[in-house]
Design an enzyme around this catalytic site. Structure first.
Site, short mmCIF file in Angstrom:
data_model
loop_
_atom_site.label_atom_id
_atom_site.label_comp_id
_atom_site.label_asym_id
_atom_site.label_seq_id
_atom_site.Cartn_x
_atom_site.Cartn_y
_atom_site.Cartn_z
N HIS A 239 29.66 53.44 50.44
CA HIS A 239 29.91 52.93 49.10
C HIS A 239 29.54 51.46 48.97
O HIS A 239 29.25 50.99 47.86
CB HIS A 239 31.38 53.16 48.71
CG HIS A 239 31.65 54.55 48.24
ND1 HIS A 239 32.34 54.83 47.07
CD2 HIS A 239 31.29 55.76 48.75
CE1 HIS A 239 32.41 56.15 46.90
NE2 HIS A 239 31.78 56.72 47.91
N HIS B 163 30.75 64.91 54.98
CA HIS B 163 31.87 65.61 54.35
C HIS B 163 32.50 66.63 55.28
O HIS B 163 33.45 67.34 54.90
CB HIS B 163 31.41 66.31 53.07
CG HIS B 163 31.17 65.37 51.94
ND1 HIS B 163 30.86 65.79 50.67
CD2 HIS B 163 31.19 64.01 51.88
CE1 HIS B 163 30.70 64.74 49.88
NE2 HIS B 163 30.88 63.65 50.60
N ARG C 103 32.80 56.26 54.79
CA ARG C 103 32.62 56.27 53.34
C ARG C 103 32.60 54.85 52.78
O ARG C 103 31.84 54.55 51.84
CB ARG C 103 33.74 57.09 52.70
CG ARG C 103 33.60 57.28 51.19
CD ARG C 103 34.54 58.35 50.70
NE ARG C 103 34.40 58.57 49.26
CZ ARG C 103 35.26 58.12 48.34
NH1 ARG C 103 36.32 57.42 48.72
NH2 ARG C 103 35.07 58.37 47.06
N ASN D 35 35.77 54.58 43.41
CA ASN D 35 36.39 53.98 44.59
C ASN D 35 37.91 53.95 44.57
O ASN D 35 38.55 53.84 45.62
CB ASN D 35 35.89 52.53 44.74
CG ASN D 35 34.41 52.46 45.01
OD1 ASN D 35 33.82 53.37 45.58
ND2 ASN D 35 33.80 51.36 44.61
#
Length: 355
Positions: free
Chosen positions: A65, A193, A61, A94
């Site tokens: 990001h 996910h 992740r 975040n």
């Protein structure tokens, strides 16, 4: 120094710049300059994973990001923006959910000890994400490298570019298209996910709307309501697995859960409510190998988003702050001028333009 004098200085220094400016990322980029780079990153990730398996989805992740904001330039790692203002790390998408910073720092320290001023934080982050995929999904792919690190990180950029857990299918497709990724690649990358956890604030309230519309299992929502405090907020530390069945394994179970109304987020559920996206969900639910192959390809493509290479950017010595020389030039530039910065990686000063 006056404006004309400054411009003359810039012009003079630019004459000293190497001719190389931008090159393509390539597999084995550090084979000569730092042959143990990838192994050292892998060791740091493996050690952290042995202590806490949740670090793997965190690193995947973190890479995502980073790439979606200013490109894959490690801007998400900066704790201080030389230009002032909040960094990406403190933006709502975040904070407090991003994790893995300490693993990148450990990897960077190991690499710096072996090969000073050679391996960028952006490349370390891409390697760490790949190693996390392998640790959780037993799937290894080659990562092209040669990224350089940026020296700007703005919270507003994160807010404007990152798709969130309450995004509609239309917004998801748009945000990924803005980063040169297709609708199918959005569905592919959403499959990450299948590992990791999510904070209550990311799903609880929107899922009450899903319950009313019949798009989430009532039993599942009851479990979530029992888990999350009534006063849930952004910083409520309670989390839950995003995959009910195999939360620690990178597999295709995520896609199998969606038709059962067991997708945790509104954005997950959107994939089966859209006529264009739903067939991809079905295909990946039926064929895990197909999904993993496409996932690796999409991760590599994502890792190419708006990268800086050659003499652009810098190789940070500390992933959380820009190099001292980068700040010095910015301090003497008048307000309103485009930013320039120095890097000493190649010995003599390099003066590089930044948007």
């Amino acid at each position: 120094m006056g404006t004309m004098g400054l411009l003359a200085l810039v012009a003079t220094v630019c004459l000293l710049l190497p001719t190389q400016n931008r090159a393509q990322l390539q597999v084995g980029f550090y084979n000569r300059s730092c042959p143990n780079a990838e192994a050292l990153v892998r060791q740091a990730v493996t050690a952290a994973f042995a202590n806490n398996s949740g670090i793997a989805p965190g690193l995947i992740r973190l890479h995502f990001h980073d790439c979606f904001v200013r490109g894959c330039d490690a801007s998400v790692l900066l704790s201080v923006n030389p230009g002032g203002g909040d960094t990406e790390r403190v933006a709502e998408p975040n904070n407090p959910s991003l994790r893995g910073f300490e693993v990148i720092d450990a990897a960077k320290a190991a690499v710096e000890a072996a090969c000073p001023r050679t391996v960028s934080c952006a490349d370390i982050l891409a390697f760490a994400a790949r190693d996390s995929v392998n640790l959780t999904g037993n799937y290894l792919y080659a990562v092209p490298a040669g990224r350089r690190d940026g020296n700007v990180s703005r919270a507003d950029d994160a807010r404007e570019n990152l798709p969130g857990p309450n995004s509609t299918a239309t917004l998801l497709v748009e945000r990924f298209k803005n980063k040169t990724l297709t609708a199918e690649e959005m569905v592919v990358l959403s499959g990450s996910h299948t590992i990791g956890r999510s904070h209550c604030d990311s799903f609880l309230f929107r899922n009450r709307e899903r319950l009313a519309s019949g798009t989430i299992s009532p039993a599942y929502q009851a479990l979530l309501e029992a888990l999350c405090p009534a006063n849930t907020s952004q910083f409520t530390p309670v989390t839950t697995d995003m995959d009910l069945s195999t939360p620690a394994v990178l597999d295709n179970n995520y896609y199998k859960l969606l038709p059962l109304n067991l997708g945790l987020h509104f954005s997950d559920d959107q994939l089966i409510r859209n006529a264009t996206l739903a067939p991809s969900v079905s295909a990946f639910a039926a064929n895990e190998t197909l999904w993993k192959d496409k996932f690796a390809a999409a991760m590599i493509k994502m890792g190419n988003i708006e990268v800086m290479t050659g003499n652009q950017g810098e190789v940070r010595l500390n992933c959380s702050v820009v190099n001292p020389s980068s700040s010095m030039i910015e301090m003497i530039l008048p307000a309103g001028f485009r930013r320039w910065h120095c890097s000493r990686r190649c010995g003599l000063h390099e003066l590089i333009i930044m948007s």
